[in-house]
Write an enzyme that holds these catalytic residues in place. Structure first.
Site, short mmCIF file in Angstrom:
data_model
loop_
_atom_site.label_atom_id
_atom_site.label_comp_id
_atom_site.label_asym_id
_atom_site.label_seq_id
_atom_site.Cartn_x
_atom_site.Cartn_y
_atom_site.Cartn_z
N LYS A 4 -30.58 5.33 -27.19
CA LYS A 4 -31.49 5.59 -28.13
C LYS A 4 -30.61 5.36 -29.57
O LYS A 4 -30.82 4.79 -30.56
CB LYS A 4 -32.12 6.87 -28.19
CG LYS A 4 -33.14 6.74 -27.14
CD LYS A 4 -33.97 8.19 -26.93
CE LYS A 4 -33.43 9.14 -26.26
NZ LYS A 4 -33.63 9.72 -25.07
N LYS A 5 -29.69 6.17 -29.36
CA LYS A 5 -28.54 6.29 -30.81
C LYS A 5 -27.87 5.06 -31.22
O LYS A 5 -27.97 4.57 -32.21
CB LYS A 5 -27.28 7.28 -30.38
CG LYS A 5 -27.88 8.60 -30.62
CD LYS A 5 -27.83 8.97 -32.22
CE LYS A 5 -28.99 9.85 -32.51
NZ LYS A 5 -29.10 10.13 -33.87
N THR A 36 -34.55 18.93 -34.33
CA THR A 36 -34.38 18.65 -35.95
C THR A 36 -36.15 18.23 -36.27
O THR A 36 -36.34 18.60 -37.31
CB THR A 36 -33.35 17.50 -35.89
OG1 THR A 36 -32.16 17.96 -35.35
CG2 THR A 36 -33.24 17.22 -37.55
N ARG A 86 -37.72 10.33 -14.80
CA ARG A 86 -36.85 11.16 -14.19
C ARG A 86 -37.25 12.69 -14.15
O ARG A 86 -37.08 13.57 -13.36
CB ARG A 86 -35.48 11.08 -15.11
CG ARG A 86 -34.84 9.96 -14.76
CD ARG A 86 -33.64 9.68 -15.97
NE ARG A 86 -32.96 10.88 -16.33
CZ ARG A 86 -32.22 11.14 -17.34
NH1 ARG A 86 -32.43 10.40 -18.43
NH2 ARG A 86 -31.52 12.42 -17.53
N ASP A 99 -23.91 8.48 -37.68
CA ASP A 99 -24.48 9.34 -37.43
C ASP A 99 -24.12 10.44 -36.38
O ASP A 99 -22.96 10.17 -35.83
CB ASP A 99 -25.93 8.36 -36.40
CG ASP A 99 -27.06 9.23 -36.23
OD1 ASP A 99 -27.00 10.44 -36.71
OD2 ASP A 99 -28.02 8.80 -35.59
N LYS A 100 -24.76 11.34 -35.98
CA LYS A 100 -24.45 12.43 -35.21
C LYS A 100 -25.50 12.75 -34.23
O LYS A 100 -26.58 12.49 -34.53
CB LYS A 100 -23.93 13.78 -36.04
CG LYS A 100 -24.00 14.90 -35.45
CD LYS A 100 -24.95 15.81 -35.64
CE LYS A 100 -25.11 16.94 -34.63
NZ LYS A 100 -26.44 17.71 -34.48
N HIS A 101 -24.92 13.15 -32.95
CA HIS A 101 -25.80 13.59 -32.01
C HIS A 101 -25.52 14.75 -31.44
O HIS A 101 -24.44 15.11 -30.92
CB HIS A 101 -26.39 12.46 -31.07
CG HIS A 101 -27.58 12.76 -29.90
ND1 HIS A 101 -28.69 12.85 -30.49
CD2 HIS A 101 -27.57 13.13 -28.78
CE1 HIS A 101 -29.60 13.28 -29.39
NE2 HIS A 101 -28.81 13.31 -28.42
N SER A 102 -26.25 15.75 -30.93
CA SER A 102 -25.94 16.78 -30.35
C SER A 102 -26.58 16.95 -29.13
O SER A 102 -27.83 16.57 -28.96
CB SER A 102 -26.35 18.26 -31.20
OG SER A 102 -26.52 19.38 -30.52
N1 URA Z 1 -31.38 13.92 -23.81
C1 URA Z 1 -31.72 12.66 -23.57
O1 URA Z 1 -32.12 12.14 -24.61
N2 URA Z 1 -31.68 12.28 -22.41
C2 URA Z 1 -31.44 12.71 -21.36
O2 URA Z 1 -31.31 12.56 -20.28
C3 URA Z 1 -30.95 14.16 -21.61
C4 URA Z 1 -31.00 14.80 -22.93
#
Ligand code: URA
Length: 457
Positions: free
Chosen positions: A197-198, A130, A178, A90-93
């Site tokens: 999460k990832k 996305t 937060r 997987d990839k995350h940006s």
């Molecule tokens: N994206 C997220 O999922 N969490 C953060 O704290 C900042 C960007």
């Protein structure tokens, strides 16, 4: 069993700059999920972390606790027909403008033998999401049943879907608190939120695209680099080999920004129409480099040259496009989207070019402001849960160093009304600087500024 420490004593320890043990962090995260920590306590904890930071080991422990706070997807040992045929990648940006990499990369990597269960998000601030882009496709369902999701990843090799309530629930509560306690911009909190999460998606390897420049989430190159290094380090120490690319976002990655317009661009790229070549082919280059890292990490290619050859072949033969089509159809979208995108993707009522006030070369862009112009057009949200307009956005955005004049506009605006288009036009003129200089004299930032690879220790 040792007695549980009072949450306020753990918060006090963090407030006073002490290092928390993994057990203490586990207890605090448990309390966030089961509600035994009040909102006030979660806010105080977040502020203590914001002010004092966390050691690398604490950040790893926090990431693991967030990851394990709900369901962690498992892809192996599930029985005939359910085990995935390849490595789970997987990839995350960290988010950008005109950043439609996921739409292309997921199917492309799937066509090379990877399995990509991509859990994506919606637009955040000035950045596009996305899921919002995919929802521009009529019928595309971002919340399939778990069985459908599994089957699709197994059969098409890729499924891009939304987060479920079961995945990393600690992050949902912590992030919401937060957001209202001025504690978003904390490195350990950002890293554990993204990775929690990832990594709950049961990955064999991850690649991160960390942006830097005027459209990036982090304000400076140093902070972006620190984020990239911390993410690669923490994810790998939490058991998932991770590579982070530090990539330029001082101009939109694609020559367009919006939802339907970005899906059109993804289809054009997957079907080899080379639409972004005129503006430097940056989207294809970043997508290809991220994909190379995944193929190497997933052992789908033995070296960079072999990875590039495989990727080029799978794009040219239409295999990547075919994976995209299968994913779309499998999630409820039209089966012939790639053949007839115009039949399905919405078009805005107003389309007009925006010309610069003077001829010259584009010398600088406020990419964040361009993203905000798309939000103002209705392509992103000003308030949570607001409906968005999938048809609006920008196309043909001039690149840094490109000449603009009375014939070549800064961009075309796709708007719901003339009034919206006029507002976007003035935002564009303010965001894109044009000067009387030769194209060769315009500095162009390096697209891929660094590659940070980390193995599991
Ligand atoms: N994206 C997220 O999922 N969490 C953060 O704290 C900042 C960007």
């Amino acid at each position: 069993m040792p007695a549980r420490a009072l949450p306020q004593e753990l918060i006090r320890a963090k407030r006073d700059g002490e290092v928390l043990s993994p057990e203490a962090i586990g207890e605090l995260v448990g309390g966030i999920v089961d509600g035994s920590l009040s909102d006030a306590q979660v806010g105080a904890l977040a502020m203590a972390i914001y002010l004092n930071g966390m050691s690398a080991s604490e950040t790893v422990a926090l990431t693991e606790a967030v990851r394990d706070s709900g369901e962690v997807l498992a892809w192996r040992g599930l029985g005939p027909g359910l085990d995935l045929p390849g490595p789970v990648l997987d990839k995350h940006s960290t988010g950008g403008v005109g950043d439609l990499v996921s739409l292309v990369l997921g199917p492309w990597v799937a066509a090379c033998g990877g399995c990509v269960p991509m859990v994506s998000g919606r637009g955040l601030g000035h950045t596009g999401g996305t899921l919002d882009k995919l929802e521009a496709i009529p019928g595309y369902g971002i919340a399939p049943s778990r069985e459908r999701f599994r089957k699709l990843v197994c059969e098409a090799g890729v499924a891009i879907v939304g987060q479920t309530a079961e995945l990393a629930p600690a992050d949902r509560r912590l992030y919401a608190i937060r957001d209202v306690t001025a504690t978003v911009e904390s490195l350990p909190l950002i890293v554990s939120s993204i990775l929690g999460k990832k990594l709950a998606c049961g990955l064999d390897a991850l690649v991160m695209d960390v942006k830097t420049g005027s459209g990036a989430f982090m304000p400076t190159l140093e902070r972006s680099r620190e984020l990239a290094e911390t993410i690669a380090e923490v994810a790998s120490r939490a058991g998932t080999p991770t590579t982070a690319l530090l990539t330029d976002m001082s101009q939109p990655l694609a020559p367009c920004a919006g939802n339907a317009v970005e899906v059109r661009e993804a289809i054009a790229l997957l079907t080899c129409q080379k639409t972004d070549e005129r503006t430097g082919g940056r989207l294809l280059e970043v997508t290809r480099e991220l994909a190379v890292e995944l193929l190497l990490a997933g052992k789908l290619a033995h070296d960079r040259k072999a990875a590039l050859a495989l990727l080029d072949e799978r794009l040219a033969t239409g295999a990547a496009a075919e994976r995209f089509a299968r994913m779309v159809a499998g999630l409820g979208g039209p089966a012939d989207l790639l053949e007839r995108p115009e039949r399905y993707l919405p078009r805005a009522a107003v389309l007009r070019p925006v010309f610069a006030r003077r001829s010259g070369c584009v010398t600088r862009m406020d990419t964040r402001a361009l993203g905000l112009a798309v939000v103002a057009l209705g392509g992103g949200r000003r308030a949570p849960n607001e409906a968005i307009d999938p048809a609006v956005g920008l196309t043909g955005i001039a690149a840094l160093g490109e000449a603009v004049d009375g014939e070549r506009p800064l961009a075309w605006v796709h708007a719901a009304s003339e009034v919206d288009a006029e507002l976007a036009a003035s935002q564009l003129r303010a965001a894109i600087e044009v000067n009387d200089v030769a194209a060769a004299d315009v500095p162009r930032p390096t697209l891929i500024q660094d590659v940070i690879r980390r193995e599991v220790p």
